[in-house]
Design a protein around this motif. Structure first.
Motif, mmCIF file in Angstrom:
data_model
loop_
_atom_site.group_PDB
_atom_site.id
_atom_site.type_symbol
_atom_site.label_atom_id
_atom_site.label_comp_id
_atom_site.label_asym_id
_atom_site.label_seq_id
_atom_site.Cartn_x
_atom_site.Cartn_y
_atom_site.Cartn_z
ATOM 1 N N ALA A 1 -4.972 2.035 11.925
ATOM 2 C CA ALA A 1 -4.367 2.498 13.178
ATOM 3 C C ALA A 1 -3.623 3.822 13.018
ATOM 4 O O ALA A 1 -3.303 4.474 14.021
ATOM 5 C CB ALA A 1 -3.421 1.420 13.714
ATOM 6 N N GLY A 2 -3.366 4.219 11.765
ATOM 7 C CA GLY A 2 -2.676 5.487 11.556
ATOM 8 C C GLY A 2 -3.616 6.594 11.088
ATOM 9 O O GLY A 2 -3.172 7.684 10.739
ATOM 10 N N GLY A 3 -4.933 6.280 11.032
ATOM 11 C CA GLY A 3 -5.920 7.285 10.623
ATOM 12 C C GLY A 3 -6.213 7.325 9.138
ATOM 13 O O GLY A 3 -7.020 8.133 8.679
ATOM 14 N N ASP A 4 -5.583 6.449 8.346
ATOM 15 C CA ASP A 4 -5.917 6.377 6.909
ATOM 16 C C ASP A 4 -7.191 5.544 6.746
ATOM 17 O O ASP A 4 -7.295 4.440 7.295
ATOM 18 C CB ASP A 4 -4.778 5.697 6.128
ATOM 19 N N ASN A 5 -8.135 6.062 5.961
ATOM 20 C CA ASN A 5 -9.421 5.374 5.800
ATOM 21 C C ASN A 5 -9.419 4.375 4.643
ATOM 22 O O ASN A 5 -8.768 4.607 3.630
ATOM 23 C CB ASN A 5 -10.522 6.398 5.495
ATOM 24 N N SER B 1 -1.114 -10.214 1.106
ATOM 25 C CA SER B 1 -1.734 -10.115 -0.212
ATOM 26 C C SER B 1 -2.932 -9.151 -0.181
ATOM 27 O O SER B 1 -3.116 -8.330 -1.091
ATOM 28 C CB SER B 1 -2.180 -11.515 -0.659
ATOM 29 N N TYR B 2 -3.707 -9.234 0.906
ATOM 30 C CA TYR B 2 -4.905 -8.372 1.027
ATOM 31 C C TYR B 2 -4.486 -6.900 1.201
ATOM 32 O O TYR B 2 -5.140 -5.990 0.695
ATOM 33 C CB TYR B 2 -5.760 -8.840 2.212
ATOM 34 N N PHE B 3 -3.386 -6.693 1.916
ATOM 35 C CA PHE B 3 -2.868 -5.321 2.081
ATOM 36 C C PHE B 3 -2.599 -4.705 0.697
ATOM 37 O O PHE B 3 -3.032 -3.586 0.400
ATOM 38 C CB PHE B 3 -1.583 -5.360 2.927
ATOM 39 N N HIS B 4 -1.911 -5.456 -0.154
ATOM 40 C CA HIS B 4 -1.604 -4.925 -1.491
ATOM 41 C C HIS B 4 -2.881 -4.733 -2.313
ATOM 42 O O HIS B 4 -2.983 -3.769 -3.082
ATOM 43 C CB HIS B 4 -0.622 -5.854 -2.218
ATOM 44 N N HIS B 5 -3.807 -5.659 -2.163
ATOM 45 C CA HIS B 5 -5.093 -5.558 -2.859
ATOM 46 C C HIS B 5 -5.787 -4.239 -2.470
ATOM 47 O O HIS B 5 -6.230 -3.473 -3.334
ATOM 48 C CB HIS B 5 -5.928 -6.778 -2.444
ATOM 49 N N LYS C 1 -0.277 2.413 5.608
ATOM 50 C CA LYS C 1 0.971 1.664 5.719
ATOM 51 C C LYS C 1 0.697 0.290 6.323
ATOM 52 O O LYS C 1 -0.245 0.133 7.114
ATOM 53 C CB LYS C 1 1.940 2.398 6.652
ATOM 54 N N TRP C 2 1.593 -0.662 6.043
ATOM 55 C CA TRP C 2 1.418 -2.036 6.529
ATOM 56 C C TRP C 2 1.227 -2.073 8.049
ATOM 57 O O TRP C 2 0.340 -2.751 8.560
ATOM 58 C CB TRP C 2 2.608 -2.906 6.080
ATOM 59 N N GLU C 3 2.075 -1.321 8.788
ATOM 60 C CA GLU C 3 2.004 -1.418 10.255
ATOM 61 C C GLU C 3 0.648 -0.941 10.796
ATOM 62 O O GLU C 3 0.205 -1.374 11.861
ATOM 63 C CB GLU C 3 3.171 -0.684 10.938
ATOM 64 N N ASN C 4 -0.013 -0.054 10.045
ATOM 65 C CA ASN C 4 -1.321 0.433 10.494
ATOM 66 C C ASN C 4 -2.476 -0.416 9.962
ATOM 67 O O ASN C 4 -3.568 -0.446 10.529
ATOM 68 C CB ASN C 4 -1.506 1.884 10.053
ATOM 69 N N TYR C 5 -2.196 -1.110 8.879
ATOM 70 C CA TYR C 5 -3.192 -2.017 8.290
ATOM 71 C C TYR C 5 -3.279 -3.304 9.109
ATOM 72 O O TYR C 5 -4.360 -3.873 9.275
ATOM 73 C CB TYR C 5 -2.761 -2.334 6.851
ATOM 74 N N PHE C 6 -2.130 -3.755 9.597
ATOM 75 C CA PHE C 6 -2.040 -5.044 10.299
ATOM 76 C C PHE C 6 -3.101 -5.211 11.410
ATOM 77 O O PHE C 6 -3.826 -6.205 11.435
ATOM 78 C CB PHE C 6 -0.594 -5.202 10.820
ATOM 79 N N PRO C 7 -3.258 -4.229 12.340
ATOM 80 C CA PRO C 7 -4.287 -4.403 13.371
ATOM 81 C C PRO C 7 -5.710 -4.414 12.822
ATOM 82 O O PRO C 7 -6.580 -5.127 13.344
ATOM 83 C CB PRO C 7 -4.093 -3.198 14.304
ATOM 84 N N LYS D 1 7.116 -13.036 5.429
ATOM 85 C CA LYS D 1 8.349 -12.784 6.196
ATOM 86 C C LYS D 1 8.999 -11.455 5.803
ATOM 87 O O LYS D 1 9.786 -10.907 6.560
ATOM 88 C CB LYS D 1 9.339 -13.917 5.959
ATOM 89 N N ASN D 2 8.667 -10.968 4.619
ATOM 90 C CA ASN D 2 9.197 -9.673 4.189
ATOM 91 C C ASN D 2 8.417 -8.500 4.781
ATOM 92 O O ASN D 2 8.777 -7.347 4.566
ATOM 93 C CB ASN D 2 9.163 -9.565 2.663
ATOM 94 N N TYR D 3 7.323 -8.795 5.483
ATOM 95 C CA TYR D 3 6.464 -7.740 6.021
ATOM 96 C C TYR D 3 6.311 -7.805 7.538
ATOM 97 O O TYR D 3 6.343 -6.784 8.213
ATOM 98 C CB TYR D 3 5.063 -7.812 5.369
ATOM 99 N N PHE D 4 6.096 -9.022 8.068
ATOM 100 C CA PHE D 4 5.848 -9.159 9.508
ATOM 101 C C PHE D 4 7.131 -8.858 10.294
ATOM 102 O O PHE D 4 8.173 -9.434 10.005
ATOM 103 C CB PHE D 4 5.422 -10.597 9.840
ATOM 104 N N THR D 5 7.017 -7.980 11.284
ATOM 105 C CA THR D 5 8.130 -7.833 12.224
ATOM 106 C C THR D 5 8.024 -8.990 13.223
ATOM 107 O O THR D 5 6.987 -9.687 13.279
ATOM 108 C CB THR D 5 8.025 -6.501 12.990
ATOM 109 N N VAL D 6 9.051 -9.168 14.034
ATOM 110 C CA VAL D 6 9.016 -10.231 15.054
ATOM 111 C C VAL D 6 7.825 -9.982 15.987
ATOM 112 O O VAL D 6 7.070 -10.900 16.324
ATOM 113 C CB VAL D 6 10.357 -10.266 15.837
ATOM 114 N N ALA D 7 7.628 -8.717 16.357
ATOM 115 C CA ALA D 7 6.527 -8.382 17.274
ATOM 116 C C ALA D 7 5.172 -8.669 16.617
ATOM 117 O O ALA D 7 4.267 -9.234 17.252
ATOM 118 C CB ALA D 7 6.619 -6.917 17.673
ATOM 119 N N GLN D 8 5.014 -8.312 15.351
ATOM 120 C CA GLN D 8 3.735 -8.576 14.656
ATOM 121 C C GLN D 8 3.482 -10.083 14.559
ATOM 122 O O GLN D 8 2.350 -10.538 14.696
ATOM 123 C CB GLN D 8 3.762 -7.962 13.252
#
Ligand code: A3P
Length: 292
Positions: A9-13, A136-140, A153-159, A261-268
């Motif tokens: 979502a942030g344009g990183d491939n 875990s997959y994000f870090h992988h 970044k996590w917030e762009n990886y999440f979607p 819980k250390n990564y997800f925001t309430v909105a996510q």
């Protein structure tokens, strides 16, 4: 063969390998990775082959090692499970392993080798709560830069993760596919193990596994298996097999329940729960997202 770059979502491939419409990791060592993936259905399968199947980051390495110890009784040898991973190993190389082979894969059920269904091989299916799996997959993806070339970044990886634009596809599809195996293939001997249950009571899981494999051993041996498959022991003995360029052991990061819980925001978290409900309304799985 086609390498594809998928933007977050942030344009990183993230770079993947696309084969027949499915995304896979771009193997760093195979000369013909597409042929290996296309050859999975036709692999030569033996009656006593055992399969460990899981969506990525759900505990494949952990359970594979438990199975290996129980079937071989060998507490000395240290083997890289990737050597027996269907997506990364040619038939000729797999043929060299003595029986019983402990094969492993992140394939969907119908992508398994045909021989699995003909020979009715034993399958161990491993599940993990998808919030911890996603982190875990994000870090992988971030750590294996020589495979994925990803720096997002996590917030762009999440979607991206929620949309299933990752190797091995949507976890919603995977979870539903494997949850139905008792109906789609009632004649296949399948044992389901849950990551959170194994964390809570590894000995219970080890005994269950031993019974399923017809490899029952002494209580003393089960304790040894528990010790050798503890997170710290495995990181120490097997962490060397897959290292990130910064030297960290990619497959042994935290090994905990609830790190999400250390990564997800309430909105996510709300978005995730909503998407889960929308996608999984016809498939009931009782995940535990924390341990008491
Ligand atoms: P984390 O990234 O949350 O730490 P897979 O083997 O399917 O790739 O799964 C990897 C995940 O399982 C990682 O999760 C890893 O740390 C965890 N894991 C590996 N070995 C483990 C063990 N012995 N006990 C508990 N978790 C383990």
């Amino acid at each position: 063969m086609s390498a594809v770059k998928i933007p977050d979502a942030g344009g990183d491939n993230i770079t993947f390998l696309e084969v027949d419409g499915h995304l896979y990791p771009k193997s760093a060592y195979l000369e013909f990775p597409v042929d290996v993936i296309k050859g999975i259905r036709d692999l030569t399968i033996r009656e006593d082959d055992v399969f460990v199947c899981a969506y990525p980051k759900c505990g494949t390495h952990w359970v594979w090692e438990m199975v290996r110890l129980l079937l071989s009784g060998d507490t000395e040898t240290v083997i890289n499970k990737e050597k027996l991973m269907l997506e990364f190993t040619e038939n000729d190389a797999l043929e060299k392993f003595p029986s019983p082979r402990i094969l492993n894969t992140h394939c969907l059920v119908e992508q398994l080798p045909r021989g699995v269904f003909e020979k009715k091989c034993k399958i161990i299916y491993v599940l993990r709560n998808p919030k911890d799996m996603a982190v875990s997959y994000f870090h992988h993806h971030r750590k294996l830069t020589h495979v994925y070339d990803y720096h997002g970044k996590w917030e762009n990886y999440f979607p991206l993760m929620l949309d299933g634009k990752v190797d091995f596809g949507s976890f919603f599809t995977y979870l539903k596919d494997w949850a139905a195996i008792g109906t789609t293939h009632p004649d296949l001997p399948t044992l389901t193990l849950v990551y959170e249950d194994l964390k809570e009571d590894p000995l219970f899981g080890i005994r269950k596994l031993a019974k399923f494999l017809n490899a029952e051993k002494s209580e003393e041996f089960y304790l040894k298996v528990k010790e050798l498959t503890s997170f710290n022991k495995m990181k120490e003995s097997k962490g060397k097999f897959i290292k990130a360029p910064d030297g960290t052991a990619v497959m042994y990061r935290k090994g905990e329940v609830g790190d999400w819980k250390n990564y997800f925001t309430v909105a996510q978290n709300e978005i995730f729960d909503r998407r889960y409900k929308e996608n999984m309304s016809d498939c009931e799985i009782d995940f535990r997202y924390t341990l008491q």
